[in-house]
Design a protein around this motif. Structure first.
Motif, PDB file in Angstrom:
ATOM      1  N   ARG A  22      54.223 -29.209  31.268  1.00  0.00           N
ATOM      2  CA  ARG A  22      52.890 -29.158  31.893  1.00  0.00           C
ATOM      3  C   ARG A  22      51.812 -28.844  30.852  1.00  0.00           C
ATOM      4  NH1 ARG A  22      53.269 -27.905  37.499  1.00  0.00           N
ATOM      5  NH2 ARG A  22      54.905 -29.260  38.372  1.00  0.00           N
ATOM      6  N   ALA A  26      48.656 -31.117  29.608  1.00  0.00           N
ATOM      7  CA  ALA A  26      47.301 -30.570  29.700  1.00  0.00           C
ATOM      8  C   ALA A  26      46.576 -30.671  28.359  1.00  0.00           C
ATOM      9  CB  ALA A  26      47.358 -29.115  30.162  1.00  0.00           C
ATOM     10  N   VAL A  29      45.553 -34.337  27.796  1.00  0.00           N
ATOM     11  CA  VAL A  29      44.357 -34.665  28.579  1.00  0.00           C
ATOM     12  C   VAL A  29      43.113 -34.053  27.937  1.00  0.00           C
ATOM     13  CG1 VAL A  29      43.201 -34.284  30.799  1.00  0.00           C
ATOM     14  CG2 VAL A  29      45.612 -34.941  30.749  1.00  0.00           C
ATOM     15  N   ALA A  30      43.241 -32.809  27.467  1.00  0.00           N
ATOM     16  CA  ALA A  30      42.094 -32.136  26.851  1.00  0.00           C
ATOM     17  C   ALA A  30      41.679 -32.821  25.552  1.00  0.00           C
ATOM     18  CB  ALA A  30      42.439 -30.674  26.597  1.00  0.00           C
ATOM     19  N   ASP A 161      46.560 -26.562  41.857  1.00  0.00           N
ATOM     20  CA  ASP A 161      45.199 -26.266  41.426  1.00  0.00           C
ATOM     21  C   ASP A 161      44.875 -24.775  41.525  1.00  0.00           C
ATOM     22  OD1 ASP A 161      45.246 -26.074  44.143  1.00  0.00           O
ATOM     23  OD2 ASP A 161      43.562 -27.416  44.515  1.00  0.00           O
ATOM     24  N   ALA A 165      47.425 -23.311  37.171  1.00  0.00           N
ATOM     25  CA  ALA A 165      46.834 -24.565  36.701  1.00  0.00           C
ATOM     26  C   ALA A 165      45.538 -24.295  35.942  1.00  0.00           C
ATOM     27  CB  ALA A 165      46.578 -25.496  37.880  1.00  0.00           C
ATOM     28  N   SER A 166      44.773 -23.332  36.407  1.00  0.00           N
ATOM     29  CA  SER A 166      43.517 -22.983  35.740  1.00  0.00           C
ATOM     30  C   SER A 166      43.770 -22.400  34.358  1.00  0.00           C
ATOM     31  CB  SER A 166      42.742 -21.982  36.604  1.00  0.00           C
ATOM     32  OG  SER A 166      41.563 -21.568  35.956  1.00  0.00           O
ATOM     33  N   SER A 169      44.891 -25.184  31.975  1.00  0.00           N
ATOM     34  CA  SER A 169      43.769 -26.041  31.582  1.00  0.00           C
ATOM     35  C   SER A 169      42.898 -25.352  30.540  1.00  0.00           C
ATOM     36  CB  SER A 169      42.942 -26.401  32.820  1.00  0.00           C
ATOM     37  OG  SER A 169      41.834 -27.198  32.464  1.00  0.00           O
ATOM     38  N   ARG A 170      42.644 -24.061  30.752  1.00  0.00           N
ATOM     39  CA  ARG A 170      41.795 -23.330  29.804  1.00  0.00           C
ATOM     40  C   ARG A 170      42.479 -23.200  28.447  1.00  0.00           C
ATOM     41  NH1 ARG A 170      40.820 -19.373  32.823  1.00  0.00           N
ATOM     42  NH2 ARG A 170      42.346 -17.847  32.060  1.00  0.00           N
ATOM     43  N   ALA A 172      44.844 -25.113  27.217  1.00  0.00           N
ATOM     44  CA  ALA A 172      44.947 -26.445  26.623  1.00  0.00           C
ATOM     45  C   ALA A 172      43.630 -26.855  25.982  1.00  0.00           C
ATOM     46  CB  ALA A 172      45.359 -27.456  27.682  1.00  0.00           C
ATOM     47  N   GLY A 173      42.535 -26.537  26.647  1.00  0.00           N
ATOM     48  CA  GLY A 173      41.225 -26.855  26.084  1.00  0.00           C
ATOM     49  C   GLY A 173      40.966 -26.110  24.789  1.00  0.00           C
TER      50      GLY A 173
END
Length: 210
Positions: A22, A26, A29-30, A161, A165-166, A169-170, A172-173
């Motif tokens: 996962r 992520a 995608v980032a 979500d 998941a948050s 995403s953070r 990964a960014g």
């Protein structure tokens, strides 16, 4: 971009490998979001497949060819995701052993995302008191956000979500920002023997001085 993911999961399937997959997606995608033309090559390394070779390396001092290739891939990666199950409030022995046999300069300046899985949220602080100090010692650049996934994070409504998941995403960014930033990618470690002057030349120089 070469992204290497190290997973220390022991079972098949494992929540550790699931989190690793996962996070890799992520990050992909980032990166694409920041650099649409940047291809992302991802390699997943399952440490359970190299457990015997890691143990033998401690005894002999020399990694077998397959493990040496894995170590080289980690060394050459632009970014690293390191995921371990938490045992007794810390990383697994297999996880630590792998980074013990890795060259001490291999992660210098390399962006690293740390993550872990466990049965209870109580173990989440292992990211900060165990994993982060380990990679700080290895002089890696660890992203601010660590990702911990307890068993309860994988089920129920909002799993896709929700908070996990948050966090993914953070984190990964943050890794994407480090690997895509100008001048942020670490070069390969310098070979200490590349600039060694052959003994014959040193001897000739000494004779010339005399």
């Amino acid at each position: 971009m070469k992204l290497v993911v190290v997973s220390a999961g022991l079972s098949v399937p494992s929540s550790t490998r699931l989190l690793a997959d996962r996070l890799a997606e992520a990050v992909r995608v980032a990166v694409v979001g920041k650099e649409p033309d940047e291809p992302v090559e991802t390699e997943i390394i399952e440490l359970r497949d190299h457990a015997k070779d890691i143990a033998n390396t401690f005894v002999t001092g020399f990694p077998p060819p397959k493990l040496e290739e894995v170590l080289e891939h980690v060394t050459r990666a632009d970014g690293l995701i390191a995921v371990t199950p938490i045992f007794s409030a810390s990383y697994s022995g297999l996880f630590k052993s792998f980074f013990d046999v890795l060259d001490q300069d291999a992660l210098t300046g390399k962006p690293v995302l740390i993550a872990a899985t466990g049965g209870s949220p109580r173990h989440s602080l292992a990211l900060e008191h165990a994993l982060r100090p380990l990679f700080a010692y290895l002089r890696a650049v660890v992203v601010p956000t660590g990702v911990y996934a307890a068993s309860e994070d994988w089920g129920g409504e909002g799993a896709a979500d929700g908070p996990l998941a948050s966090r993914m995403s953070r984190a990964a960014g943050e890794l994407a920002s480090l690997t895509c930033g100008t001048g942020s990618r670490p070069g390969p470690p310098r070979d200490a023997f590349e600039e060694v002057v052959p003994f014959a030349e040193q001897l000739a120089a000494l004779r010339g001085e005399e």
